[in-house]
Each structure stands twice: as structure tokens, then as C-alpha cells.
Scaffold this active site. Structure first.
Site, PDB file in Angstrom:
ATOM      1  CG  HIS A 151      -6.373  68.604   4.331  1.00 46.25           C
ATOM      2  ND1 HIS A 151      -6.276  67.667   3.130  1.00 46.25           N
ATOM      3  CD2 HIS A 151      -6.645  69.530   4.033  1.00 46.25           C
ATOM      4  CE1 HIS A 151      -6.443  68.527   2.248  1.00 46.25           C
ATOM      5  NE2 HIS A 151      -6.534  69.690   2.761  1.00 46.25           N
ATOM      6  CE  LYS A 155     -10.162  68.099   3.680  1.00 46.20           C
ATOM      7  NZ  LYS A 155     -11.283  69.021   3.673  1.00 46.20           N
TER       8      LYS A 155
END
Length: 246
Positions: A151, A155
């Protein structure tokens, strides 16, 4: 033959990232009719279609009748929405995370009266991937199992909720949990690799997301699939594999 009536939708958490995407994309689904939006402040939203009321959370009871609510909000706003769905006999599609055990229990109680679908990820591809992972893990119980998720750098949680959901599918299929690895780099929307490795061979199941709109479109698809079903807790992947609107 008469055309079926549109499914009356209320979007709850309309001022958030997912709520705004839902407001912008709901017009793509002619079988859905947006009747109201609920946000924290109730201020007008540019993405809301003309004529659709935007209510503050403390005026949820004033919302017009709806058949189903799509919810991406905060845990503190969840209980009033569940109560409103029960009172109106309306279904619930929710992606709100961070729910307490009591809130999950309330959702289970509501499912005895109305159809309820909760998911950490509303990607259509991920929903089908989870079903395939369960099937593969059950067929290959002695193989090593690993999940690698990637990600964007902002995140914070690791492993991701989607990775944990895929890991649950692995564990349900073979009785033991996989190993996890998490990468945080660049602006990656989301990539999940489930790897099953045996002697001399390896099976890889991969999903890559390149646009966050897929999650809003998936939630709208879930609403269509859930509409018309009886009370109960439903799984997104199972609804997709079961076919169209009942």
C-alpha cells in the site's frame, strides 16, 4: 412486464472519501434511487445530486423512507443507523471499521430482522479472490501459505484489513494461518498476493487496485445484490458468486 421499482438508497457518512465517491457514482446504477444523504454536519455537498437532502447525523430520523442504507461512517454514528434500519425494515451495507464487540453484536441482532452485509473491502475482485483463496487453501492443506500486501506510504495499519480477511479465508480452508508481509511504498492503492508453495511448484493469486472508485462501485453492487433478500448476515463474495438480484 412491469419494470421493478428502483431501490431507494440512503448514503450514511456522505462527507467522507467513500461517501463522496458514492454520491458521485450512484447515478451509474439506474436500479438505485438516492433519496437522502447523511453527513456529520449536514452541509451541502457538491457531489450530491440536485434535490437530494443532506441531513446531519442527529436528524437521521427525519430521512425519507429508504430500502437500504450504504454506510461508510464512524463507529460513534453506527448505532443510530442500525436502529433506523431496524425501524424502517431496511437493509444495511456497511464498510465502517473499528466497530466494538457490542456494535458487531447489535449488527447481528439487526440481521434477524433485516438483511445485513458488512465488509472490510468492497472491491468486487477481492471478494471473488477471497472465495478462490478459501478453495485453494482447502485443496492444498500441506503447502506453505504467505500473504504479501503493498500500500501507499501513508497507510498505517499492517497487515491491512484486506490481508487479514484473506488470511482468514486461508485459515478457514486449511486450519492454519498464513504468514504476512507488508510493504508501504509510493502511492500504491492496494496490491494483495496470496502465495501457496509446495515441493517444486507455487500457486499465486493476485489482486491489484489502481483506482479507489472500485470500492464505491463495489458497495453499490452489494446494495443491488442485497436488495430483496430476507433477514440475515450476508457475505459479499458469496452474493457475487450466487448470481444477480434475487
Amino acid at each position: 412486464m412491469e419494470e421493478p421499482l428502483p431501490i431507494r438508497i440512503l448514503i450514511h457518512g456522505a462527507s467522507g472519501r467513500m461517501g463522496r465517491a458514492l454520491l458521485r457514482l450512484v447515478g451509474e446504477r439506474p436500479e438505485l434511487q438516492l433519496v437522502a444523504a447523511v453527513s456529520r454536519s449536514g452541509q451541502p455537498l457538491a457531489e450530491a445530486p440536485a434535490g437530494v437532502p443532506v441531513l446531519p447525523v442527529d436528524r437521521l430520523a427525519e430521512a425519507p423512507d429508504f430500502d437500504l442504507a450504504i454506510d461508510f461512517s464512524l463507529p460513534e454514528a453506527f448505532a443510530p443507523l442500525v436502529a433506523a434500519c431496524r425501524a424502517k425494515g431496511a437493509g444495511l451495507v456497511s464498510g465502517t471499521t473499528g466497530l466494538s464487540e457490542a456494535q458487531v453484536a447489535a449488527m447481528d441482532e439487526a440481521s434477524e430482522l433485516v438483511p445485513v452485509l458488512w465488509s472490510a473491502n468492497f472491491s468486487v475482485g477481492v471478494a471473488v479472490l477471497r472465495a478462490l483463496v478459501h478453495q485453494a487453501a482447502a485443496a492444498l492443506p500441506g503447502w506453505d501459505a504467505d500473504i504479501v500486501e503493498s500500500h501507499h506510504v501513508h497507510k498505517k495499519d499492517a497487515p491491512s484489513g484486506t490481508a487479514l480477511s484473506l488470511g482468514q479465508a486461508v485459515e478457514q480452508g486449511r486450519g492454519s494461518a498464513p504468514h504476512y508481509a507488508s510493504l508501504r511504498c509510493g502511492d500504491i492503492v492496494g496490491e494483495h498476493l496470496v502465495q501457496l508453495t509446495g515441493a517444486g511448484e507455487r500457486l499465486e493469486l493476485v489482486h491489484r487496485a489502481s483506482n479507489r472508485d472500485i470500492f464505491a462501485r463495489g458497495a453499490l453492487e452489494a446494495a443491488v445484490r442485497l436488495s430483496g433478500r430476507g433477514p440475515g448476515r450476508y457475505d459479499f463474495g458469496e452474493l457475487l458468486l450466487a448470481g444477480g438480484r434475487s
